[in-house]
Motif scaffolding. Structure first.
Motif, mmCIF file in Angstrom:
data_model
loop_
_atom_site.group_PDB
_atom_site.id
_atom_site.type_symbol
_atom_site.label_atom_id
_atom_site.label_comp_id
_atom_site.label_asym_id
_atom_site.label_seq_id
_atom_site.Cartn_x
_atom_site.Cartn_y
_atom_site.Cartn_z
ATOM 1 N N ASP A 184 0.830 -1.207 0.000
ATOM 2 C CA ASP A 184 0.000 0.000 0.000
ATOM 3 C C ASP A 184 0.862 1.254 0.000
ATOM 4 O O ASP A 184 0.554 2.238 -0.691
ATOM 5 C CB ASP A 184 -0.941 0.013 1.206
ATOM 6 C CG ASP A 184 -2.013 -1.061 1.133
ATOM 7 O OD1 ASP A 184 -2.228 -1.619 0.036
ATOM 8 O OD2 ASP A 184 -2.624 -1.355 2.187
ATOM 9 N N LEU A 185 1.931 1.233 0.777
ATOM 10 C CA LEU A 185 2.824 2.395 0.822
ATOM 11 C C LEU A 185 3.526 2.607 -0.516
ATOM 12 O O LEU A 185 3.677 3.750 -0.962
ATOM 13 C CB LEU A 185 3.853 2.237 1.935
ATOM 14 C CG LEU A 185 3.329 2.352 3.361
ATOM 15 C CD1 LEU A 185 4.430 2.087 4.364
ATOM 16 C CD2 LEU A 185 2.718 3.705 3.608
ATOM 17 N N GLN A 217 2.318 1.794 -3.392
ATOM 18 C CA GLN A 217 1.289 2.319 -4.279
ATOM 19 C C GLN A 217 1.045 3.807 -4.009
ATOM 20 O O GLN A 217 0.916 4.607 -4.925
ATOM 21 C CB GLN A 217 -0.021 1.528 -4.115
ATOM 22 C CG GLN A 217 -1.130 1.948 -5.043
ATOM 23 C CD GLN A 217 -0.787 1.733 -6.510
ATOM 24 O OE1 GLN A 217 -0.086 0.792 -6.878
ATOM 25 N NE2 GLN A 217 -1.270 2.623 -7.356
ATOM 26 N N ARG A 218 1.034 4.185 -2.736
ATOM 27 C CA ARG A 218 0.816 5.584 -2.362
ATOM 28 C C ARG A 218 1.982 6.453 -2.834
ATOM 29 O O ARG A 218 1.778 7.558 -3.339
ATOM 30 C CB ARG A 218 0.647 5.689 -0.843
ATOM 31 C CG ARG A 218 0.303 7.052 -0.370
ATOM 32 C CD ARG A 218 -1.099 7.412 -0.792
ATOM 33 N NE ARG A 218 -1.403 8.724 -0.254
ATOM 34 C CZ ARG A 218 -2.288 9.544 -0.740
ATOM 35 N NH1 ARG A 218 -3.015 9.177 -1.777
ATOM 36 N NH2 ARG A 218 -2.492 10.709 -0.228
ATOM 37 N N GLU A 267 1.590 6.887 -6.560
ATOM 38 C CA GLU A 267 0.543 7.863 -6.896
ATOM 39 C C GLU A 267 1.011 9.291 -6.640
ATOM 40 O O GLU A 267 0.768 10.188 -7.447
ATOM 41 C CB GLU A 267 -0.724 7.578 -6.081
ATOM 42 C CG GLU A 267 -1.432 6.301 -6.480
ATOM 43 C CD GLU A 267 -2.509 5.885 -5.492
ATOM 44 O OE1 GLU A 267 -2.711 6.594 -4.471
ATOM 45 O OE2 GLU A 267 -3.144 4.838 -5.733
#
Length: 159
Positions: free
Chosen positions: A63-64, A66-67, A70
């Protein structure tokens, strides 16, 4: 039967490789790609604690990543992304935390303890030397007693 087992083993090995898929990220510029790589290797996974988000396979690390991807694609700078991660996860998320009052205790505490300990040892050893010197002043009375004891011992050996 032997061929069946070989085929089954091959199928299972190929299916396990699909679980180990690595996320592929596409970037518009080389600077964005380099920034993503740098951040992936400088931000720590809060769950794994000793792995970077690039090295960890934990869901939180994914998730990190991906963040970070982004935010990189949105045009954020490295400092902005790191500040966002620190605001959300604390200074622990960086391998190089800033020097604050809380971290200064960790940096300078052991040094202060060593200096204090060695100072205490030096002071105590000097006091004990002075105390020993004061209590054992040698005078003529002690000298006479020592000679008498030595003479007595030497005379006892001859008999």
């Amino acid at each position: 039967m032997k061929k069946f087992l070989i085929c089954l083993t091959a199928l299972l090995s190929f299916s396990m490789a699909s679980y180990a898929a690595i996320g592929i990220y596409e970037f518009e510029t080389l600077e964005q790609e380099q920034q993503f790589k740098d951040l992936s290797h400088t931000l720590r996974c809060p769950k794994c604690q000793n792995n970077t988000i690039g090295d960890s396979n934990a869901p939180l690390a994914q998730d990190l990543r991906q963040r970070v991807y982004e935010m990189t694609m949105a045009g954020k700078t490295e400092e902005e992304i790191v500040d966002f991660m620190i605001a959300r996860y604390g200074n622990f998320v960086t391998y190089k935390p800033p020097l604050t009052l809380a971290t200064s205790i960790l940096w300078f505490g052991p040094i202060a303890i060593l200096v204090f300990g060695f100072g205490l040892i030096v002071v105590k050893s000097r006091k004990s030397k002075v105390a020993v010197a004061e209590t054992e002043k040698w005078d003529s009375e002690k000298e006479a007693r020592l000679k008498a004891l030595l003479d007595e011992e030497n005379n006892g050996d001859k008999q």
